[in-house]
Design an enzyme around this catalytic site. Structure first.
Site, PDB file in Angstrom:
ATOM      1  CB  SER A 125      39.037  57.294  30.772  1.00 63.33           C
ATOM      2  OG  SER A 125      37.941  56.832  30.039  1.00 63.33           O
ATOM      3  CE1 TYR A 150      42.631  57.686  25.797  1.00 57.08           C
ATOM      4  CE2 TYR A 150      40.623  56.427  26.181  1.00 57.08           C
ATOM      5  CZ  TYR A 150      41.390  57.552  26.397  1.00 57.08           C
ATOM      6  OH  TYR A 150      40.935  58.532  27.241  1.00 57.08           O
ATOM      7  CE  LYS A 154      43.781  58.605  29.331  1.00 62.57           C
ATOM      8  NZ  LYS A 154      44.643  59.769  29.661  1.00 62.57           N
TER       9      LYS A 154
HETATM   10  C1  WQD Z   1      28.616  57.990  23.121  1.00 61.96           C
HETATM   11  C2  WQD Z   1      27.398  57.207  22.688  1.00 61.96           C
HETATM   12  C3  WQD Z   1      27.837  55.591  20.970  1.00 61.96           C
HETATM   13  C4  WQD Z   1      28.890  58.474  17.866  1.00 61.96           C
HETATM   14  C5  WQD Z   1      34.352  57.771  24.716  1.00 61.96           C
HETATM   15  C6  WQD Z   1      35.661  57.055  24.820  1.00 61.96           C
HETATM   16  C7  WQD Z   1      35.952  56.739  26.258  1.00 61.96           C
HETATM   17  C8  WQD Z   1      35.878  57.974  27.116  1.00 61.96           C
HETATM   18  C9  WQD Z   1      34.578  58.663  26.927  1.00 61.96           C
HETATM   19  C10 WQD Z   1      37.903  59.243  27.341  1.00 61.96           C
HETATM   20  C11 WQD Z   1      27.678  55.724  22.474  1.00 61.96           C
HETATM   21  C12 WQD Z   1      26.902  56.668  20.463  1.00 61.96           C
HETATM   22  C13 WQD Z   1      28.495  57.900  19.061  1.00 61.96           C
HETATM   23  C14 WQD Z   1      28.022  58.370  16.747  1.00 61.96           C
HETATM   24  C15 WQD Z   1      26.450  57.148  18.100  1.00 61.96           C
HETATM   25  N1  WQD Z   1      36.822  58.965  26.754  1.00 61.96           N
HETATM   26  N2  WQD Z   1      27.294  57.262  19.174  1.00 61.96           N
HETATM   27  N3  WQD Z   1      26.834  57.709  16.911  1.00 61.96           N
HETATM   28  O1  WQD Z   1      32.114  55.673  23.446  1.00 61.96           O
HETATM   29  O2  WQD Z   1      30.940  56.556  25.501  1.00 61.96           O
HETATM   30  O3  WQD Z   1      33.311  56.955  25.197  1.00 61.96           O
HETATM   31  O4  WQD Z   1      34.374  58.910  25.531  1.00 61.96           O
HETATM   32  O5  WQD Z   1      38.528  58.586  28.063  1.00 61.96           O
HETATM   33  O6  WQD Z   1      37.174  56.143  26.343  1.00 61.96           O
HETATM   34  O7  WQD Z   1      35.591  55.875  24.058  1.00 61.96           O
HETATM   35  O8  WQD Z   1      31.675  58.167  23.725  1.00 61.96           O
HETATM   36  O9  WQD Z   1      30.836  59.957  22.282  1.00 61.96           O
HETATM   37  O10 WQD Z   1      31.935  57.964  21.212  1.00 61.96           O
HETATM   38  O11 WQD Z   1      29.696  57.689  22.246  1.00 61.96           O
HETATM   39  O12 WQD Z   1      25.360  56.574  18.175  1.00 61.96           O
HETATM   40  O13 WQD Z   1      28.326  58.824  15.626  1.00 61.96           O
HETATM   41  O14 WQD Z   1      26.977  57.697  21.409  1.00 61.96           O
HETATM   42  O15 WQD Z   1      27.442  54.337  20.485  1.00 61.96           O
HETATM   43  O16 WQD Z   1      26.542  55.045  22.889  1.00 61.96           O
HETATM   44  P1  WQD Z   1      31.955  56.725  24.439  1.00 61.96           P
HETATM   45  P2  WQD Z   1      31.104  58.496  22.305  1.00 61.96           P
END
Ligand code: WQD
Length: 338
Positions: A125, A150, A154
């Site tokens: 990741s 988590y 990784k």
């Molecule tokens: C994306 C953006 C949030 C939800 C995750 C895992 C990471 C990796 C990739 C696997 C961010 C914003 C989100 C919401 C929002 N996975 N958001 N409102 O955090 O980049 O990463 O996926 O390994 O480990 O943590 O992905 O989809 O949660 O968020 O504003 O209800 O959307 O703040 O900027 P993230 P995400």
């Protein structure tokens, strides 16, 4: 050639099974169905015309894993997706995450080393980079201290594989560092099936769009980015799945002197949360209800990939645009709610 896909009924796993079968690989799946459904097998079969062999199994059961490999000693490669992936839950239940994600990795590697060919692809990741100092992020960017158990699984997972490769030249392994996967198969036979309230942005958006959630909370609009919201590299899950096929093909060619390699898998460009919302509004032809709330703890500001290495070495490039990926996510959401 026979490829074992652990977690092959999950979101990325199922799309990878389809691409493997489309490229002539015979696939066997292990999945414990803890975060997936056996119905996904039907979707895979519908798309490819081939029903892969499926064994429901918990990979923490070392004896069962050993027995499985004894019965399938002609496996030529393994793609290991099976893992727990909820960042928040991992903070609450660290031991569960270390057991689920690391014990199982060790058991699988031990069995792979007993096979005639030891070929392995690991789901890693972009989370290993934390807040990288430079954009776009290359594979040589430093791995930052993990923000969650988590993320740590990784990082440690990559170290386990690297250390094992060092002393086992016949083990060929690749870690793929995924950025933010989204979307669904264009056939709408398979897609993402989040359990409970989605933590990830895109399924939350599509569920809000279809009326299942009242509104999206945008976590912060005061970041130092062009529009103040966080920037990520959203990659269509089908593009991501295809990266596994080319990675497996590279390993099988064994024409390189490195037996352990790491690749970023992203599109190479970043999109802000507001841009993702706009994309949804465009493809779904409806406004999305959202409000700006406080920042979410642990979020990095910006993360998008430098994909030069995968482009050049794997001859792979993400093909779909954000709108195309969003369209597939939306079509899938409409289908499963109809
Ligand atoms: C994306 C953006 C949030 C939800 C995750 C895992 C990471 C990796 C990739 C696997 C961010 C914003 C989100 C919401 C929002 N996975 N958001 N409102 O955090 O980049 O990463 O996926 O390994 O480990 O943590 O992905 O989809 O949660 O968020 O504003 O209800 O959307 O703040 O900027 P993230 P995400």
């Amino acid at each position: 050639m026979k490829v074992l896909v652990t977690g092959g009924l999950g979101f990325i796993g199922s799309h990878t099974v389809v691409e493997l079968q489309n490229n002539g690989f015979e696939v066997v799946i292990i999945d414990d169905c803890s975060n997936s459904s056996v119905k996904v097998l039907e979707g895979i079969t519908e798309i490819t015309g081939v029903k892969p062999f499926f064994k429901k199994m918990d990979l923490r059961d070392k004896a069962a894993v050993h027995q499985f490999f004894k019965e399938h000693n002609d496996i030529g490669g393994v793609i290991h997706f099976a893992a727990s992936k909820a960042v928040g839950e991992s903070v609450e239940k660290p031991l569960l995450y270390y057991e689920n994600n690391l014990n199982t990795l060790i058991y699988i590697l031990q069995e792979i080393l007993e096979l005639e060919s030891s070929n392995f692809i690991f789901s890693s990741s972009c989370t290993v980079y934390g807040q990288a100092d430079k954009m776009p992020i290359t594979e040589s960017a430093p791995v930052k201290p993990a923000e969650s158990p988590y993320g740590n699984t990784k990082q440690i997972g990559e170290e386990i594989i690297r250390d094992t490769c060092k002393v086992t030249p016949r083990l060929q392994a690749i870690s793929l560092r995924y950025f933010n996967p989204m979307g669904a198969h264009p056939s709408t036979h398979i897609g993402e099936l989040p359990v409970g309230v989605p933590q990830n942005l895109v399924p939350f958006i599509t569920q809000t769009g279809v009326g299942l959630r009242e509104e999206l909370s945008v976590f912060g609009d005061d970041y130092p980015t062009p529009d103040g919201t966080c920037v990520r590299d959203y990659i269509h899950v089908v593009d991501l799945a295809k990266a596994h096929v080319v990675a497996m093909q590279r390993i099988l060619q064994k024409d390189n002197d490195k037996n352990y390699e790491v690749f970023n898998v992203g599109t190479g460009s970043g999109s802000s949360v507001l841009e993702v919302i706009s994309s949804f509004e465009k493809v779904a032809e409806r406004p999305l209800r959202y409000k700006i709330v406080d920042r979410r703890e642990g979020d990095v500001i910006t993360a998008y990939a430098d994909t030069t290495k995968a482009n050049q070495v794997l001859n792979w490039k993400a093909e779909s645009s954000l709108d195309e990926a969003m369209k597939s996510a939306w079509d899938w959401e409409l289908k499963i709610r109809s």
